[in-house]
Design an enzyme around this catalytic site. Structure first.
Site, short mmCIF file in Angstrom:
data_model
loop_
_atom_site.label_atom_id
_atom_site.label_comp_id
_atom_site.label_asym_id
_atom_site.label_seq_id
_atom_site.Cartn_x
_atom_site.Cartn_y
_atom_site.Cartn_z
N HIS A 199 -2.77 -1.20 -3.21
CA HIS A 199 -3.91 -0.31 -3.03
C HIS A 199 -3.77 0.91 -3.92
CE1 HIS A 199 -4.24 -2.05 1.33
NE2 HIS A 199 -4.67 -2.90 0.42
N ASP A 236 -4.32 -4.73 6.16
CA ASP A 236 -4.79 -5.61 5.08
C ASP A 236 -3.73 -6.68 4.82
OD1 ASP A 236 -6.35 -6.61 3.01
OD2 ASP A 236 -5.46 -5.28 1.53
N SER A 280 0.85 -1.19 0.00
CA SER A 280 0.00 0.00 0.00
C SER A 280 0.88 1.24 0.00
CB SER A 280 -0.95 -0.02 1.20
OG SER A 280 -1.83 1.09 1.17
#
Length: 374
Positions: free
Chosen positions: A218, A314, A191
Site C-alpha cells: 500500500h 486487505d 502495508s
C-alpha cells in the site's frame, strides 16, 4: 475509557500544525500533547510531553526530520514515528531511508488542504495510522489500548489449533499444507511497516528463488517507484512497477504501481499483467485481494502467498480463496510486525500454513519452493 494516544506534531509550517491539531482533536482516542516547528524544539518537547506517536516532517530548518529521527528513537526506543512529506521523488526516497532507520511509517501530505477529498483521505489515513501504531506500542508494553481495531474471523473448528509465540492469549490455527505441485508464483502483500519487512525478506532471498514474484504494498505512485529501486539493489534481480500487458517471466519482481490494482491474466499461452483503476478495495488501491484473486485464477493451488505487516485486513478474502484452492499461505507473526492487522486477520482466521517472525519467512519461502516442510 483508557487514556488516549499521546501524539506530537513536528512541522515547520504553522498552518500544517494547526490543521493536524484541529483534525486530531475530533478523535476521542487521540490527544495532541505537543507541537514543534523543527527537530531541535521537538527534542525539547519530547522530554516534557513523552508522546507515543510522532508525526515528523522531513524538510525543516535548523534540524530536519532525518536528523531528529534517530535522536527521538534514542530517547524512547518504542516511540512510533510517522514521516510526513510532500509527494516528490526526493521525499519518497528520504521516507524510504527513514523507515530503514527506524521510522514506523510515512504519510504523504495532501496537495491541498482546501480540497475536501484530499483532506478527508489524509485525515482518515493519519487517524488510522496513529491508532494502529499506538495500539501496537501499548500491546507490546502490556498497556490497554483506548479502542479496539475491530474483530477478525476466528479459527475454524475443523483445523488443529497450534499455539504460537505471539502475544499473551493469542492462539492461531494452522492449516495442513496440501498444495498440489510446487509453487509457480510467489505473492506478497504488505502495508504499514511493509518496506522494512520487504527489505528483510528480499535480502535473505537473494539468489535463492527464480519464480515470478508479485508484490502489492500500500503506497502512492511516487513511493512505489522508489521502493522498486531499493528492492532491486537488495535483491539483485529486476524489481519494477508492473506495466499493463507485460509478459510474466521468472527471475523478476512485479510491484503494483501506486493507485493501480495489479492483476494477471492468460493471453494465449502467456501470462500477462493487467492494471486497472477499479474502485479501491479495503480503502486501498493497489489492494492485495484483487491480485490474489487473479493469481488463483491463473495458477490455482500453485500460488505461495506471504502476508506481511500492515493495518486492516486487505488480503483476507483473497487468502480465503487461496485456502479453498489448496495454495500455501505464510503470515508474519505479531511480535515482529509493526502492525498485526493484515497478517493477524489471516492468522486468526485459520488460513495459514505457517505464522513466523520476519527473519524466518525467507527460509520458509525457500522450503515451500523446494517442496520441503515449512
Amino acid at each position: 475509557m483508557q487514556h488516549p494516544y499521546r501524539v506530537m506534531i513536528v512541522d515547520d509550517s504553522a498552518v500544517i500544525r494547526g490543521f493536524l491539531t484541529r483534525w486530531l482533536k475530533d478523535e476521542e482516542s487521540i490527544e495532541v500533547v505537543a507541537s514543534a516547528s523543527n527537530g531541535v524544539y521537538a527534542l525539547r518537547e519530547f522530554e516534557r510531553a513523552r508522546p507515543e506517536v510522532v508525526v515528523l516532517d522531513i524538510e525543516m530548518p535548523e534540524m530536519d526530520g532525518m536528523t531528529a529521527l534517530p535522536k527521538l528513537i534514542e530517547m524512547d526506543a518504542d516511540v512510533k514515528v510517522i514521516m510526513a512529506s510532500t509527494l516528490t521523488l526526493r521525499n519518497a526516497n528520504i521516507s524510504m531511508q527513514a523507515m530503514a532507520k527506524g521510522a514506523a511509517d510515512y504519510i504523504p501530505k495532501p496537495e491541498s488542504t482546501r480540497e475536501a477529498k484530499d483532506k478527508d483521505n489524509f485525515q482518515r489515513e493519519l487517524v488510522e495510522k496513529i491508532k494502529a501504531l499506538g495500539a501496537t506500542r501499548r500491546k507490546k508494553s502490556g498497556q490497554a489500548a483506548p479502542s479496539s481495531d475491530g474483530q477478525v474471523k476466528r479459527p475454524t473448528a475443523s483445523a488443529e489449533p497450534v499455539k504460537k509465540s505471539l502475544y499473551r492469549n493469542t492462539t492461531v490455527t494452522l492449516r495442513p499444507n496440501k498444495a498440489i505441485g510446487l509453487p509457480q508464483a510467489l505473492a506478497i502483500g504488505s502495508s504499514t511497516g511493509g518496506p522494512q519487512a520487504l527489505f528483510s525478506v528480499f535480502e535473505k532471498l537473494k539468489g535463492k528463488i527464480s519464480l515470478p514474484i508479485f508484490v502489492t504494498q500500500h503506497m502512492p505512485a511516487t513511493f512505489t517507484a522508489i521502493l522498486a529501486e531499493h528492492l532491486t539493489k537488495i535483491f539483485g534481480l529486476p524489481v519494477a512497477e508492473g506495466i499493463d500487458g507485460e509478459k510474466v517471466v521468472g527471475n523478476r519482481v512485479y510491484l503494483a504501481p501506486g493507485d493501480w490494482h495489479m492483476t494477471v491474466k492468460k493471453d494465449g499461452t502467456d501470462t500477462v499483467l493487467s492494471l486497472n483503476q477499479n474502485p479501491p478495495e479495503n480503502f486501498c488501491r493497489p489492494a492485495v485481494d484483487p491480485m490474489l484473486r487473479s493469481l488463483i485464477d491463473v495458477y490455482g493451488s500453485r500460488v505461495l502467498t506471504v502476508i506481511l505487516t500492515g493495518m486492516g485486513h486487505d488480503g483476507l478474502k483473497g487468502s480465503e480463496l487461496l485456502s479453498q484452492a489448496g495454495g500455501t499461505l505464510i503470515a508474519q507473526d505479531e511480535a515482529s510486525s509493526v502492525v498485526w492487522g493484515m497478517p493477524g486477520a489471516v492468522a486468526t482466521a485459520g488460513l495459514c500454513n505457517s505464522v513466523l517472525p520476519i527473519q524466518d519467512i525467507p527460509a520458509a519461502i525457500e522450503n515451500a519452493v523446494m517442496g520441503r516442510p515449512l
